[in-house]
Design an enzyme around this catalytic site. Structure first.
Site, PDB file in Angstrom:
ATOM      1  N   ARG A  65      -1.070  -6.110   0.259  1.00 41.61           N
ATOM      2  CA  ARG A  65      -2.438  -5.589   0.380  1.00 41.61           C
ATOM      3  C   ARG A  65      -2.914  -5.567   1.837  1.00 41.61           C
ATOM      4  NH1 ARG A  65      -0.544  -4.550  -3.612  1.00 41.61           N
ATOM      5  NH2 ARG A  65      -1.233  -4.992  -5.738  1.00 41.61           N
TER       6      ARG A  65
ATOM      7  N   SER B 124     -10.377  -5.912  -8.449  1.00 40.81           N
ATOM      8  CA  SER B 124      -9.810  -7.250  -8.227  1.00 40.81           C
ATOM      9  C   SER B 124     -10.440  -7.891  -6.994  1.00 40.81           C
ATOM     10  CB  SER B 124      -8.294  -7.165  -8.052  1.00 40.81           C
ATOM     11  OG  SER B 124      -7.684  -6.737  -9.244  1.00 40.81           O
TER      12      SER B 124
ATOM     13  N   GLU C 207      -9.660 -10.013  -1.608  1.00 43.15           N
ATOM     14  CA  GLU C 207      -9.050  -8.686  -1.594  1.00 43.15           C
ATOM     15  C   GLU C 207     -10.125  -7.629  -1.392  1.00 43.15           C
ATOM     16  OE1 GLU C 207      -6.501  -5.745  -4.545  1.00 43.15           O
ATOM     17  OE2 GLU C 207      -6.116  -7.893  -4.606  1.00 43.15           O
TER      18      GLU C 207
END
Length: 321
Positions: free
Chosen positions: A194, A243, A313
Site C-alpha cells: 500500500r 479499510s 491506510e
C-alpha cells in the site's frame, strides 16, 4: 501532521474561467481552460461526508491544461490530487493550496492488444475491469472491488483478493508539480504494501496494465464472486472510508481490532463498524476530528491488548480546525 495522498478521480470537469480575480500571483497569471474554484467544500466529494474546504479546487480540461497550470503555479503552493474520496479523511480546517480532480477526459480506457489496457488516471476500477472483461483480459478483476480510480490505485499500490497493482502495472504517466510530464516504469515506483515512491504532488494521468487472455464468462464469474464477498462482509452503503488500517504482518487488522474489544466502539457519530471492524463509519454528523480520534483510540486499544501498532491506510489530509 498533514498526509498527502494523490488519488485522481473520474468526475466531470467543466470548462470555465476563474470565478473571481486571483488574490495573488501564487497561482500564476494565465487562465486555465478547466474550472478553478476558490474555497470549495470537500465534504460532499468524500465518502465520510465530513471535513473542510479546499483553498482552490482545479478540474483541468486535459493533460495540457494540467501541465500548463502546474508549470505556472508558485512552487510553494501545495498540490493534492483527489479521487473518489473513498480512502480519505479531510480534516475540518480544510486543505491549503490546490486540490486537483480529474474529469471525463481522464477517465477513458483503451484496449491496446490482447492483454494490455491503457487507462486514464480518472478511470474507475469498475470501468477498467469491465473493459478488460469485454476484451477477454483476465487478472484485472480485483480492481472492481476497490472503490477508487486508476491514479489512486497506482499511488497506493491498491490491492484486494490476493492481487495488487504491482502485479499488473507496466508503466504510468504523471505530471509533476513543476508541470513536467514523465513516463515511469514499474521498477521506478518502489512499490511496497500500500505504498509507492511517487513524488509528492505528482498527478497520475494514465497507466498501462497487463493481464492475461481469459474468457469473458470466466472473468465475469470472478467479478461476481468478489462482489458477493464484499456485499457479505463490508458496510458498502455507509458513510465510510474503506479499510482504515493496513494489515499487520502475519495477521489481519480487523481481527486485532475485534479482539481488543473495539467492534461497535463509538465517539459521537463516529463508530467502528459492527459488520467489519476495520471500517469506521459516520452515522450522521460526525466531524473529521471525531472520526480520526476514534481511529487513534482504536490504535491505542490494539496496542495495549496485543502490542501491535496499527498503521493508517486511510489518508488524513488538511489541517485541524
Amino acid at each position: 501532521m498533514v498526509a498527502t495522498p494523490l488519488v485522481p478521480s473520474e468526475v466531470e470537469g467543466r470548462m470555465s474561467r476563474s470565478p473571481e480575480p486571483r488574490p495573488s500571483t501564487a497561482l500564476g497569471t494565465s487562465e486555465p481552460k478547466g474550472k478553478l474554484t476558490p474555497n470549495a467544500p470537500l465534504a460532499p466529494l468524500v465518502w465520510f461526508k465530513s471535513g473542510g474546504a479546499a483553498e482552490w479546487l482545479f478540474e483541468p480540461k486535459d493533460v495540457d491544461d494540467l501541465s500548463s497550470f502546474l508549470a505556472d503555479l508558485d512552487p510553494a503552493v501545495p498540490v493534492m490530487a483527489l479521487g473518489l474520496g473513498s480512502n480519505m479523511i479531510v480534516r475540518d480546517g480544510g486543505v491549503p493550496g490546490v486540490v486537483v480532480r480529474l474529469g471525463k477526459a481522464f477517465a477513458k480506457v483503451e484496449v491496446l492488444d490482447a492483454t494490455t489496457l491503457r487507462c486514464g488516471g480518472g478511470a474507475s476500477g469498475i470501468l477498467v475491469s469491465s473493459t478488460a472483461r469485454d476484451a477477454g483480459v483476465g487478472g484485472i478483476e480485483f480492481l472492481r472491488s476497490i472503490p477508487g480510480t486508476v491514479g489512486g490505485f497506482v499511488r497506493m499500490n491498491g490491492g484486494a483478493y490476493g492481487r495488487e497493482v504491482k502485479d499488473i502495472l507496466l508503466e504510468c504517466d504523471v505530471v509533476l508539480c513543476s508541470g513536467e510530464r514523465r513516463t515511469l516504469p514499474l521498477d521506478a515506483l518502489g512499490y511496497t504494501y500500500r505504498h509507492s515512491e511517487l513524488p509528492d504532488g505528482a498527478v497520475v494521468v494514465s497507466a498501462t496494465f497487463r493481464g492475461h487472455p481469459a474468457q469473458p464468462v470466466a472473468i465475469q464469474a470472478e467479478m461476481d464472486r468478489i462482489a458477493a464477498s464484499r456485499e457479505a462482509t463490508q458496510p458498502l452503503r455507509s458513510k465510510t472510508g474503506g479499510s482504515t488500517f493496513k494489515n499487520p504482518p502475519g495477521t489481519r487488522a480487523w481481527k486485532e481490532i475485534d479482539e481488543a474489544g473495539c467492534r461497535g466502539l463509538r465517539m459521537g457519530d463516529a463508530q467502528v463498524s459492527e459488520k467489519h471492524c476495520n471500517f469506521l463509519l459516520n452515522l450522521g454528523k460526525a466531524t473529521s476530528a471525531e472520526i480520526e480520534a476514534l481511529g487513534e483510540d482504536v490504535r491505542a486499544r490494539v496496542k495495549a491488548h496485543s502490542g501491535i501498532e496499527l498503521e493508517w491506510e486511510i489518508q488524513r489530509v488538511g489541517v485541524e480546525a
